[in-house]
Design a protein around this motif. Structure first.
Motif, PDB file in Angstrom:
ATOM      1  N   GLY A 150       0.854  -1.183   0.000  1.00 13.09           N
ATOM      2  CA  GLY A 150       0.000   0.000   0.000  1.00 13.09           C
ATOM      3  C   GLY A 150       0.886   1.228   0.000  1.00 13.09           C
ATOM      4  N   PHE A 151       0.665   2.130  -0.966  1.00  9.82           N
ATOM      5  CA  PHE A 151       1.559   3.282  -1.099  1.00  9.82           C
ATOM      6  C   PHE A 151       0.765   4.577  -1.223  1.00  9.82           C
ATOM      7  CE2 PHE A 151       5.193   5.616  -3.192  1.00  9.82           C
ATOM      8  CZ  PHE A 151       6.055   5.495  -2.112  1.00  9.82           C
ATOM      9  N   GLY A 152      -0.184   4.743  -0.299  1.00  8.09           N
ATOM     10  CA  GLY A 152      -0.910   6.000  -0.199  1.00  8.09           C
ATOM     11  C   GLY A 152      -0.110   7.001   0.615  1.00  8.09           C
ATOM     12  N   SER A 153      -0.789   7.956   1.233  1.00 11.63           N
ATOM     13  CA  SER A 153      -0.088   9.035   1.934  1.00 11.63           C
ATOM     14  C   SER A 153       0.755   8.519   3.095  1.00 11.63           C
ATOM     15  CB  SER A 153      -1.088  10.083   2.432  1.00 11.63           C
ATOM     16  OG  SER A 153      -2.030   9.511   3.332  1.00 11.63           O
ATOM     17  N   ILE A 154       0.249   7.539   3.838  1.00 17.80           N
ATOM     18  CA  ILE A 154       1.014   7.016   4.974  1.00 17.80           C
ATOM     19  C   ILE A 154       2.202   6.208   4.473  1.00 17.80           C
ATOM     20  CG2 ILE A 154       0.947   5.481   6.967  1.00 17.80           C
ATOM     21  CD1 ILE A 154      -1.993   6.310   7.346  1.00 17.80           C
ATOM     22  N   GLY A 155       1.997   5.370   3.472  1.00 17.94           N
ATOM     23  CA  GLY A 155       3.102   4.608   2.910  1.00 17.94           C
ATOM     24  C   GLY A 155       4.187   5.512   2.354  1.00 17.94           C
ATOM     25  N   GLY A 166      18.565   5.536   5.728  1.00 17.37           N
ATOM     26  CA  GLY A 166      19.444   4.663   4.967  1.00 17.37           C
ATOM     27  C   GLY A 166      18.843   3.337   4.572  1.00 17.37           C
ATOM     28  N   LEU A 167      17.510   3.196   4.638  1.00 19.92           N
ATOM     29  CA  LEU A 167      16.879   1.966   4.183  1.00 19.92           C
ATOM     30  C   LEU A 167      16.566   2.055   2.695  1.00 19.92           C
ATOM     31  CD1 LEU A 167      15.765   2.296   7.362  1.00 19.92           C
ATOM     32  CD2 LEU A 167      14.503   0.243   6.690  1.00 19.92           C
ATOM     33  N   LYS A 168      16.622   0.922   2.038  1.00 17.66           N
ATOM     34  CA  LYS A 168      16.077   0.803   0.691  1.00 17.66           C
ATOM     35  C   LYS A 168      14.577   0.561   0.842  1.00 17.66           C
ATOM     36  CE  LYS A 168      16.100  -2.304  -3.323  1.00 17.66           C
ATOM     37  NZ  LYS A 168      16.678  -3.546  -3.903  1.00 17.66           N
ATOM     38  N   VAL A 169      13.769   1.178  -0.011  1.00 20.34           N
ATOM     39  CA  VAL A 169      12.322   1.028   0.108  1.00 20.34           C
ATOM     40  C   VAL A 169      11.747   0.494  -1.194  1.00 20.34           C
ATOM     41  CG1 VAL A 169      10.140   2.155   0.678  1.00 20.34           C
ATOM     42  CG2 VAL A 169      12.254   2.967   1.734  1.00 20.34           C
ATOM     43  N   ILE A 170      10.944  -0.551  -1.064  1.00 18.34           N
ATOM     44  CA  ILE A 170      10.180  -1.096  -2.182  1.00 18.34           C
ATOM     45  C   ILE A 170       8.713  -1.095  -1.776  1.00 18.34           C
ATOM     46  CG2 ILE A 170      12.090  -2.492  -3.053  1.00 18.34           C
ATOM     47  CD1 ILE A 170      10.893  -4.907  -1.646  1.00 18.34           C
ATOM     48  N   ALA A 171       7.810  -1.142  -2.742  1.00 15.03           N
ATOM     49  CA  ALA A 171       6.392  -1.070  -2.396  1.00 15.03           C
ATOM     50  C   ALA A 171       5.543  -1.793  -3.428  1.00 15.03           C
ATOM     51  CB  ALA A 171       5.939   0.386  -2.280  1.00 15.03           C
ATOM     52  N   HIS A 172       4.392  -2.242  -2.952  1.00 15.66           N
ATOM     53  CA  HIS A 172       3.389  -2.872  -3.822  1.00 15.66           C
ATOM     54  C   HIS A 172       2.079  -2.129  -3.663  1.00 15.66           C
ATOM     55  CE1 HIS A 172       0.891  -5.856  -5.788  1.00 15.66           C
ATOM     56  NE2 HIS A 172       0.096  -5.852  -4.724  1.00 15.66           N
ATOM     57  N   ASP A 173       1.539  -1.666  -4.767  1.00 10.17           N
ATOM     58  CA  ASP A 173       0.228  -1.027  -4.756  1.00 10.17           C
ATOM     59  C   ASP A 173      -0.399  -1.219  -6.126  1.00 10.17           C
ATOM     60  OD1 ASP A 173      -2.022   0.712  -4.717  1.00 10.17           O
ATOM     61  OD2 ASP A 173      -1.083   1.898  -3.137  1.00 10.17           O
ATOM     62  N   PRO A 174      -1.383  -2.130  -6.225  1.00  6.76           N
ATOM     63  CA  PRO A 174      -1.971  -2.411  -7.541  1.00  6.76           C
ATOM     64  C   PRO A 174      -2.718  -1.234  -8.138  1.00  6.76           C
ATOM     65  CG  PRO A 174      -3.186  -3.525  -5.788  1.00  6.76           C
ATOM     66  CD  PRO A 174      -1.935  -2.978  -5.172  1.00  6.76           C
ATOM     67  N   ALA A 175      -2.995  -0.204  -7.323  1.00  9.28           N
ATOM     68  CA  ALA A 175      -3.697   0.968  -7.836  1.00  9.28           C
ATOM     69  C   ALA A 175      -2.755   1.953  -8.519  1.00  9.28           C
ATOM     70  CB  ALA A 175      -4.452   1.668  -6.711  1.00  9.28           C
ATOM     71  N   ILE A 176      -1.454   1.716  -8.421  1.00  9.21           N
ATOM     72  CA  ILE A 176      -0.469   2.628  -9.004  1.00  9.21           C
ATOM     73  C   ILE A 176       0.331   1.885 -10.070  1.00  9.21           C
ATOM     74  CG2 ILE A 176       1.472   4.177  -8.548  1.00  9.21           C
ATOM     75  CD1 ILE A 176       0.549   4.315  -5.631  1.00  9.21           C
ATOM     76  N   SER A 177       0.316   2.389 -11.291  1.00  8.30           N
ATOM     77  CA  SER A 177       1.044   1.757 -12.391  1.00  8.30           C
ATOM     78  C   SER A 177       2.544   1.744 -12.101  1.00  8.30           C
ATOM     79  CB  SER A 177       0.774   2.515 -13.691  1.00  8.30           C
ATOM     80  OG  SER A 177       1.679   2.130 -14.696  1.00  8.30           O
ATOM     81  N   ASP A 201      13.161  -6.926   4.394  1.00  9.25           N
ATOM     82  CA  ASP A 201      13.535  -7.281   5.768  1.00  9.25           C
ATOM     83  C   ASP A 201      12.455  -6.842   6.749  1.00  9.25           C
ATOM     84  OD1 ASP A 201      16.338  -8.198   5.213  1.00  9.25           O
ATOM     85  OD2 ASP A 201      16.487  -6.126   4.488  1.00  9.25           O
ATOM     86  N   ILE A 202      11.717  -5.801   6.379  1.00  8.80           N
ATOM     87  CA  ILE A 202      10.611  -5.279   7.181  1.00  8.80           C
ATOM     88  C   ILE A 202       9.438  -5.091   6.235  1.00  8.80           C
ATOM     89  CG2 ILE A 202       9.796  -3.381   8.642  1.00  8.80           C
ATOM     90  CD1 ILE A 202      13.204  -2.942   8.505  1.00  8.80           C
ATOM     91  N   VAL A 203       8.295  -5.665   6.563  1.00 10.63           N
ATOM     92  CA  VAL A 203       7.087  -5.526   5.748  1.00 10.63           C
ATOM     93  C   VAL A 203       6.070  -4.724   6.562  1.00 10.63           C
ATOM     94  CG1 VAL A 203       5.169  -6.726   4.638  1.00 10.63           C
ATOM     95  CG2 VAL A 203       7.480  -7.690   4.524  1.00 10.63           C
ATOM     96  N   SER A 204       5.598  -3.628   6.002  1.00  8.83           N
ATOM     97  CA  SER A 204       4.632  -2.768   6.693  1.00  8.83           C
ATOM     98  C   SER A 204       3.366  -2.648   5.846  1.00  8.83           C
ATOM     99  CB  SER A 204       5.244  -1.381   6.937  1.00  8.83           C
ATOM    100  OG  SER A 204       4.382  -0.580   7.710  1.00  8.83           O
ATOM    101  N   LEU A 205       2.210  -2.832   6.483  1.00  2.00           N
ATOM    102  CA  LEU A 205       0.930  -2.869   5.786  1.00  2.00           C
ATOM    103  C   LEU A 205       0.222  -1.520   5.843  1.00  2.00           C
ATOM    104  CD1 LEU A 205      -0.358  -6.308   7.127  1.00  2.00           C
ATOM    105  CD2 LEU A 205       1.061  -5.847   5.113  1.00  2.00           C
ATOM    106  N   HIS A 206      -0.246  -1.055   4.681  1.00  2.00           N
ATOM    107  CA  HIS A 206      -0.925   0.243   4.573  1.00  2.00           C
ATOM    108  C   HIS A 206      -2.051   0.152   3.547  1.00  2.00           C
ATOM    109  CE1 HIS A 206       2.213   2.022   7.038  1.00  2.00           C
ATOM    110  NE2 HIS A 206       3.072   1.336   6.306  1.00  2.00           N
ATOM    111  N   LEU A 207      -2.995  -0.722   3.794  1.00  2.00           N
ATOM    112  CA  LEU A 207      -4.067  -0.947   2.835  1.00  2.00           C
ATOM    113  C   LEU A 207      -5.385  -1.145   3.575  1.00  2.00           C
ATOM    114  CD1 LEU A 207      -3.594  -4.594   1.462  1.00  2.00           C
ATOM    115  CD2 LEU A 207      -2.550  -3.718   3.535  1.00  2.00           C
ATOM    116  N   PRO A 208      -6.504  -0.861   2.923  1.00  2.00           N
ATOM    117  CA  PRO A 208      -7.803  -0.988   3.582  1.00  2.00           C
ATOM    118  C   PRO A 208      -8.222  -2.443   3.711  1.00  2.00           C
ATOM    119  CG  PRO A 208      -8.120  -0.375   1.303  1.00  2.00           C
ATOM    120  CD  PRO A 208      -6.633  -0.343   1.545  1.00  2.00           C
TER     121      PRO A 208
END
Length: 316
Positions: A150-155, A166-177, A201-208
């Protein structure tokens, strides 16, 4: 006749006072726990303001026959039957973005706690114990990979804070191309869900919480996590299979988890999470700080007042 506003859960007192200057306000942060009285007081109100515990559906929604607007002191709307409310002509207003910083800071703080594993040793040290060897194997955040589902405002704000550490960040959000400019602007790489789970290494959830996201993180997906990875859930409890998570923690397949939300709140006695190790449990407060409560409350007070004024102008 002065329009009435009913507030069933806690709200910043300054925002309540602001509304009371122009409306008849009944504010009772414990009313959510007295459903019969809540139904009685809902009759005839022009606006209802709630947080996440008040279930605005069924009888309560039917009681709001005179209402024009529902203000939500937060962003999740799974406690409101939005389609039914809008079908009755009610406008539903969430406090989008107002608590994003509080949640993002919670994500980073719990990631620190779980990766290091040493910050809860005060009682032992004060009692004369010296678990230095046992607590010297903690990990750092720098150089690790944070995966956001989830990559809305909080993500997006979580990503900004994480990249600053210094973290690398990856994200999954099917609503964003995957070709959207947002990814490059944020310095975040898009990933398919399965790829993210195997890389982070860390998975954080930000979806309805939707039918499609219920138990999204189940036993099969937990098995795809990197060994020793951390799970953080500040979204909705139903997104995670709690029994499967407890089993994964007990088996040592995960490095830890932080849960602020649960399938049933308060967490019932006998939950499988009760004796799971390396687990931080908080009572749905990730988005609630002194500062965020002020922002959320002020935003909703302004929005509800404006909506009621607009409705009055149309009626006139």
């Amino acid at each position: 006749m002065t329009q009435r506003i009913l507030i069933t859960e806690f709200m910043d007192e300054a925002a309540v006072a602001q509304l009371a200057r122009d409306f008849e306000v009944h504010y009772d942060p414990t009313l959510v726990d007295r459903p019969a009285e809540l139904l009685e007081r809902a009759a005839g109100v022009a606006a209802l303001i709630v947080r996440n515990r008040t279930q605005v559906r069924g009888e309560l929604l039917a009681a709001l026959g005179a209402a024009k607007v529902i203000g939500r002191l937060g962003v999740g709307l799974d406690n409101i039957d939005v389609a039914a409310a809008e079908g009755r002509g009610l406008r539903v207003i969430p406090a989008t973005g107002a608590n994003a910083l509080a949640v993002a800071e919670y994500v980073i703080a719990t990631a620190f706690l779980l990766r290091r594993g040493a910050f809860l040793s005060s009682t032992a040290v004060a009692a004369g114990q010296w678990p230095r060897a046992a607590l010297s194997d903690g990990g750092e955040l720098g150089g690790r990979t944070l995966g956001l589902i989830g990559f809305g405002s909080i993500g997006q704000l979580s990503a900004r804070l994480a990249r600053g550490l210094g973290l690398k960040v990856i994200a999954h959000d099917p609503a964003i191309s995957d070709s959207a400019e947002l990814w490059a602007q944020a310095g975040v790489a898009p990933r398919a869900l399965d790829a993210l789970l195997g890389e982070a290494d860390i998975v954080s959830l930000h979806l309805p919480l939707l039918p499609s996201t219920r138990n999204l993180i189940d036993a099969a997906r937990l098995a795809q996590f990197n060994p020793g990875a951390i799970l953080i859930n500040t979204a909705r409890g139903g997104v995670v299979d709690e029994a499967a998570l407890a089993e994964a923690l007990k088996a040592g397949r995960l490095g830890g988890a932080a849960l602020d939300v649960f399938g049933e709140e308060p967490l019932p006695a006998g939950s499988p999470l009760a004796d799971a190790p390396n687990l931080i449990l908080t009572p749905h407060i990730a988005g609630v700080t002194r500062e965020s409560n002020t922002r959320v409350s002020a935003l909703i007070a302004d929005a509800v007042a404006a909506a009621l004024q607009e409705a009055s102008n149309v009626a006139a």
